[in-house]
Motif scaffolding. Structure first.
Motif, PDB file in Angstrom:
ATOM      1  N   PRO A   1       0.737  -0.995   0.059  1.00 37.89           N
ATOM      2  CA  PRO A   1      -0.075  -0.028   0.025  1.00 37.89           C
ATOM      3  C   PRO A   1       0.672   1.150   0.013  1.00 37.89           C
ATOM      4  O   PRO A   1       0.311   2.353  -0.525  1.00 37.89           O
ATOM      5  N   THR A   2       2.109   1.095   0.484  1.00 41.03           N
ATOM      6  CA  THR A   2       2.863   2.421   0.598  1.00 41.03           C
ATOM      7  C   THR A   2       3.564   2.736  -0.581  1.00 41.03           C
ATOM      8  O   THR A   2       4.438   3.563  -0.724  1.00 41.03           O
ATOM      9  N   GLY A   3       3.595   1.844  -1.418  1.00 41.37           N
ATOM     10  CA  GLY A   3       4.357   1.774  -2.972  1.00 41.37           C
ATOM     11  C   GLY A   3       5.385   0.718  -2.921  1.00 41.37           C
ATOM     12  O   GLY A   3       5.429  -0.346  -2.314  1.00 41.37           O
ATOM     13  N   LEU A   4       6.056   0.717  -4.122  1.00 35.82           N
ATOM     14  CA  LEU A   4       7.046  -0.617  -4.436  1.00 35.82           C
ATOM     15  C   LEU A   4       8.535  -0.066  -3.548  1.00 35.82           C
ATOM     16  O   LEU A   4       8.909   0.989  -3.673  1.00 35.82           O
ATOM     17  N   HIS A   5       9.072  -1.263  -3.155  1.00 40.44           N
ATOM     18  CA  HIS A   5      10.139  -1.070  -2.205  1.00 40.44           C
ATOM     19  C   HIS A   5      11.028  -1.881  -2.883  1.00 40.44           C
ATOM     20  O   HIS A   5      10.898  -3.177  -3.041  1.00 40.44           O
ATOM     21  N   VAL A   6      12.399  -1.417  -3.359  1.00 40.46           N
ATOM     22  CA  VAL A   6      13.398  -2.107  -4.048  1.00 40.46           C
ATOM     23  C   VAL A   6      14.758  -2.078  -3.334  1.00 40.46           C
ATOM     24  O   VAL A   6      14.844  -0.882  -2.470  1.00 40.46           O
ATOM     25  N   ILE A   7      15.901  -2.809  -3.477  1.00 41.86           N
ATOM     26  CA  ILE A   7      16.851  -2.509  -3.009  1.00 41.86           C
ATOM     27  C   ILE A   7      17.923  -2.131  -4.100  1.00 41.86           C
ATOM     28  O   ILE A   7      18.250  -3.226  -5.016  1.00 41.86           O
ATOM     29  N   HIS A   8      18.794  -1.262  -4.082  1.00 40.83           N
ATOM     30  CA  HIS A   8      19.749  -0.604  -4.985  1.00 40.83           C
ATOM     31  C   HIS A   8      20.932  -0.641  -4.199  1.00 40.83           C
ATOM     32  O   HIS A   8      21.285  -0.127  -3.280  1.00 40.83           O
ATOM     33  N   SER A   9      22.085  -0.660  -5.216  1.00 38.65           N
ATOM     34  CA  SER A   9      23.354  -0.707  -4.598  1.00 38.65           C
ATOM     35  C   SER A   9      24.301  -0.049  -5.807  1.00 38.65           C
ATOM     36  O   SER A   9      23.798  -0.252  -6.884  1.00 38.65           O
ATOM     37  N   ALA A  10      25.327   0.699  -5.702  1.00 42.95           N
ATOM     38  CA  ALA A  10      26.326   1.208  -6.492  1.00 42.95           C
ATOM     39  C   ALA A  10      27.548   1.271  -5.749  1.00 42.95           C
ATOM     40  O   ALA A  10      27.740   0.898  -4.593  1.00 42.95           O
ATOM     41  N   PRO A  11      28.687   1.197  -6.577  1.00 39.96           N
ATOM     42  CA  PRO A  11      29.948   0.979  -6.151  1.00 39.96           C
ATOM     43  C   PRO A  11      30.174   1.823  -4.814  1.00 39.96           C
ATOM     44  O   PRO A  11      30.973   1.430  -3.830  1.00 39.96           O
ATOM     45  N   ASP A  12      29.880   3.201  -5.056  1.00 42.54           N
ATOM     46  CA  ASP A  12      30.033   4.068  -3.654  1.00 42.54           C
ATOM     47  C   ASP A  12      28.723   4.315  -3.026  1.00 42.54           C
ATOM     48  O   ASP A  12      28.556   5.214  -2.115  1.00 42.54           O
ATOM     49  N   ARG A  13      27.661   3.345  -3.104  1.00 40.09           N
ATOM     50  CA  ARG A  13      26.527   3.410  -2.367  1.00 40.09           C
ATOM     51  C   ARG A  13      26.004   1.957  -1.808  1.00 40.09           C
ATOM     52  O   ARG A  13      25.724   1.271  -2.387  1.00 40.09           O
ATOM     53  N   PRO A  14      26.381   1.728  -0.637  1.00 43.69           N
ATOM     54  CA  PRO A  14      26.073   0.431  -0.029  1.00 43.69           C
ATOM     55  C   PRO A  14      24.640  -0.051  -0.298  1.00 43.69           C
ATOM     56  O   PRO A  14      23.728   0.999  -0.396  1.00 43.69           O
ATOM     57  N   PRO A  15      24.018  -1.139  -0.324  1.00 46.82           N
ATOM     58  CA  PRO A  15      22.756  -1.644  -0.508  1.00 46.82           C
ATOM     59  C   PRO A  15      21.681  -0.847   0.557  1.00 46.82           C
ATOM     60  O   PRO A  15      22.163  -0.847   1.633  1.00 46.82           O
ATOM     61  N   GLY A  16      20.684  -0.338  -0.092  1.00 48.54           N
ATOM     62  CA  GLY A  16      19.790   0.370   0.599  1.00 48.54           C
ATOM     63  C   GLY A  16      18.245   0.552  -0.012  1.00 48.54           C
ATOM     64  O   GLY A  16      18.281  -0.087  -1.398  1.00 48.54           O
ATOM     65  N   PHE A  17      17.279   0.693   0.426  1.00 47.70           N
ATOM     66  CA  PHE A  17      16.077   0.803   0.157  1.00 47.70           C
ATOM     67  C   PHE A  17      15.469   1.945  -0.642  1.00 47.70           C
ATOM     68  O   PHE A  17      16.020   2.859  -0.504  1.00 47.70           O
TER      69      PHE A  17
ATOM     70  N   ARG B   1      12.003   3.657  -2.215  1.00 43.31           N
ATOM     71  CA  ARG B   1      10.678   3.648  -2.445  1.00 43.31           C
ATOM     72  C   ARG B   1      10.095   4.304  -3.627  1.00 43.31           C
ATOM     73  O   ARG B   1      10.502   5.368  -3.792  1.00 43.31           O
ATOM     74  N   VAL B   2       9.262   3.703  -4.275  1.00 39.70           N
ATOM     75  CA  VAL B   2       8.710   3.930  -5.688  1.00 39.70           C
ATOM     76  C   VAL B   2       7.123   4.320  -5.511  1.00 39.70           C
ATOM     77  O   VAL B   2       6.584   3.526  -5.174  1.00 39.70           O
ATOM     78  N   ASP B   3       6.822   5.710  -5.668  1.00 42.63           N
ATOM     79  CA  ASP B   3       5.425   6.087  -5.229  1.00 42.63           C
ATOM     80  C   ASP B   3       4.547   5.357  -6.480  1.00 42.63           C
ATOM     81  O   ASP B   3       4.934   4.850  -7.640  1.00 42.63           O
ATOM     82  N   GLY B   4       3.217   5.799  -6.384  1.00 40.56           N
ATOM     83  CA  GLY B   4       2.252   5.534  -7.373  1.00 40.56           C
ATOM     84  C   GLY B   4       2.726   5.879  -8.811  1.00 40.56           C
ATOM     85  O   GLY B   4       2.122   5.419  -9.880  1.00 40.56           O
ATOM     86  N   CYS B   5       3.372   7.130  -8.886  1.00 44.94           N
ATOM     87  CA  CYS B   5       3.712   7.908 -10.121  1.00 44.94           C
ATOM     88  C   CYS B   5       4.923   7.553 -10.706  1.00 44.94           C
ATOM     89  O   CYS B   5       5.360   7.985 -11.714  1.00 44.94           O
ATOM     90  N   GLY B   6       5.577   6.339  -9.920  1.00 49.19           N
ATOM     91  CA  GLY B   6       6.765   6.027 -10.379  1.00 49.19           C
ATOM     92  C   GLY B   6       8.039   6.911  -9.901  1.00 49.19           C
ATOM     93  O   GLY B   6       9.280   7.096 -10.918  1.00 49.19           O
ATOM     94  N   ARG B   7       7.857   7.739  -9.171  1.00 49.19           N
ATOM     95  CA  ARG B   7       9.126   8.599  -8.509  1.00 49.19           C
ATOM     96  C   ARG B   7       9.801   7.971  -7.361  1.00 49.19           C
ATOM     97  O   ARG B   7       9.180   7.372  -6.280  1.00 49.19           O
TER      98      ARG B   7
END
Length: 597
Positions: free
Chosen positions: A305-321, A323-329
């Motif tokens: 209900p609060t949106g889509l939650h995915v886990i993203h990482s980059a070489p200088d960004r450790p894994p974290g959540f 949140r993508v809202d209903g408009c895709g932001r």
């Protein structure tokens, strides 16, 4: 290990920021393991219903290892399954107030068997289901209430199972997939302890995701020589649709989550080294991309209900959540300590391989840095991704440039690139590595040490082949869990590894100047300092391969160090709580050859 490891200063980057992500059954809570400071692993929880969630550490008495599986309950507590050889301990961790030194722990049971999987529950009184695999090929299902109570056995199924997708909003019908020849979908009724075949999918369709409310199912089936994603209804209303544009998406496609309404599907699509987050409308068969910075998406996700939650990482960004809202932001959620100031950025660079370009993830300047290492991934059907890597971060912080190539045999670059090593392990991929070694040697010139080698699993095997094929290109090599040859691994490897060897032609011999790719035969050509690391409980590559290799190398020259990790699995870098193995690898590579060599 009895030898004391000297660690770098307190300003070195974190080693294992976050691993083993899991969501509660209805997605209100998420949990993972994190490393606080540079000590042991600790469980961490988020309340994703909060508009601004923040991580809450749950410090357990003995700390956790990478073999601990955290499963949050919908009541805000945590189930921990601590995996062990033949014995798996289940503990309920009661959330403590913010700032508390430790959480209350209640051991609820010990499950014995070859392995245990945990599926988060959605029904009241079912925090999770545990599935234990027996040596007889049967699976026992237990109900975990989420209270300090022993597991309740509810069913025994006559085969091994994988997956776990809830088909109804009440949380009583769970779809599972049988393991073995001709896998099929079965449905476990948790209220009755019975299992049946579902109305859909049928035949060769595999169930991937479900939206329990509207009853929309996402399936995969082999059609026209390729796997295609299909959409059908839970109750078998009408045939499966295979949306044309959905199945035309380019890249390695991983379905992440279905929108609760069942209309939109979140996809992680890997192209080359990075991931893209796509939202596909299953009714209109149209796709939009969510604007995320270059990085990698993990396969765990939840759409609630609060949106889509995915886990993203980059070489200088450790894994974290995210949140993508209903408009895709998208919005990155805070994850506590900000490590950005201490993390090294990376870039993607193309090199000339033996038969075409080879893409690599690069830290630092391989031409001018004090030291440089060529890092080889496992697989062979795998690849380096544009994601946080604790080893690369620590090497870069120590002034060691890293070149992590996706040579032939790697995924993400099309079928021809991936299949180049089928029936030729240590052939085209080795040629690419040697070409890269020559390019690095030319760029570094005669006044800097030659590049070093690092590899794990298949990458360890390939690194040692490179050291034998052209020893003068390299100054030293560190390898984790190598195997001796495809033929040797086919003799004593576990069933999934033997199946991989059979599928990819890993036992085929190559007839060239180097000859059969057997490391024991080639030890006399490995004239450089070596560090070999292997966990003595490795379930993928038997530790005997490294023991035999070390014995032969020790007789050939005295420049080999062997580190066997008690209780270590296939990734012993992270199997210990104090980071000692990772420290040994960094110390070995960070030391480099003596000056003037």
């Amino acid at each position: 290990m009895s030898q004391t490891v000297t660690r770098a200063g307190e300003n070195r980057p974190p080693d294992v920021p976050r691993i083993n992500f899991r969501f509660s059954g209805r997605g209100r809570y998420a949990a993972c393991l994190t490393q606080l400071g540079h000590g042991r692993l600790t469980a961490e929880m988020w309340d994703l219903a909060d508009a601004r969630p923040r991580p809450r550490p749950l410090r357990t008495r003995a700390g956790e290892t990478s073999l601990s599986l955290p499963v949050p309950t919908e009541g805000g507590d945590l189930l921990l399954c601590r995996l062990g050889p033949g014995e798996h301990r289940l503990t309920l961790v009661t959330a403590a107030p913010y700032g508390a030194e430790s959480a209350a722990e209640h051991e609820v049971g010990v499950l014995r068997g070859n392995g245990v999987r945990i599926v988060a529950g959605t029904a009241r009184g079912t925090a999770a289901l545990a599935f234990g695999a027996g040596a007889d090929g049967r699976t026992t299902a237990w109900r975990l209430s989420g209270r300090a109570e022993r597991p309740e056995p509810i069913a025994e199924l006559p085969y091994l199972l994988s997956g776990g997708i809830w088909l109804d909003g009440a949380g009583h019908r769970l779809a599972l997939t049988t393991v073995g020849p001709g896998p099929a979908t079965v449905v476990l009724d948790t209220s009755r302890g019975t299992f049946t075949s579902p109305a859909g999918p049928a035949g060769d369709e595999r169930l991937l995701l479900a939206a329990p409310g509207p009853g929309v199912l996402l399936t995969a089936a082999h059609r026209d020589g390729a796997y295609r994603l299909g959409v059908r209804h839970r109750d078998g209303e009408g045939p499966t649709r295979f949306p044309e544009r959905l199945n035309a998406v380019e890249g390695v496609v991983t379905p992440l989550a279905l929108e609760p309404a069942g209309r939109r599907l979140a996809l992680a699509v890997t192209r080359r080294t990075r991931s893209h987050l796509l939202l596909h409308d299953l009714v209109e068969d149209t796709t939009v991309e969510v604007g995320l910075p270059a990085g990698t998406l993990y396969p765990a996700a939840h759409w609630g209900p609060t949106g889509l939650h995915v886990i993203h990482s980059a070489p200088d960004r450790p894994p974290g959540f995210v949140r993508v809202d209903g408009c895709g932001r998208p919005r990155f959620l805070p994850v506590g300590e900000d490590h950005a100031a201490r993390l090294e950025p990376a870039r993607v660079r193309s090199y000339a391989g033996a038969a075409g370009p080879v893409e690599a993830i690069v830290y630092g300047d391989p031409a001018t840095s004090r030291l440089a290492v060529l890092a080889l991934h496992g697989g062979p059907e795998d690849a380096w991704h544009f994601a946080f890597d604790p080893l690369f971060q620590r090497l870069a912080a120590a002034g060691v440039a890293v070149v992590a190539p996706n040579q032939r045999g790697s995924t993400g670059y099309g079928a021809a690139h991936r299949e180049a090593v089928h029936g030729a392990w240590g052939g085209p991929d080795l040629a690419d590595i040697l070409q890269l070694g020559r390019a690095l040697a030319a760029a570094r010139g005669p006044d800097r040490p030659r590049a070093m080698l690092y590899g794990a699993s298949y990458g360890a095997y390939l690194a040692l082949l490179a050291a034998a094929a052209q020893a003068d290109l390299w100054s030293r090599a560190a390898v984790v869990a190598p195997f001796l040859s495809g033929r040797e691994l086919a003799e004593d490897g576990p069933a999934p590894v033997r199946a991989l060897l059979e599928r990819l032609g890993g036992q085929a011999e190559i007839d060239d100047d180097l000859g059969p790719r057997d490391l024991l035969r080639l030890v006399g050509r490995m004239r450089l300092p070596l560090l070999i690391v292997h966990g003595d409980d490795d379930p993928v590559i038997p530790v005997g391969h490294s023991r035999r290799l070390y014995a032969r190398l020790r007789g050939a020259h005295g420049q080999v160090t062997y580190l066997e990790v008690p209780g270590g699995g296939h990734d012993p870098q992270h199997d210990t709580r104090d980071g000692a193995v990772l420290g040994r690898i960094v110390d070995f590579l960070g030391t480099g050859p003596p000056r003037g060599r």
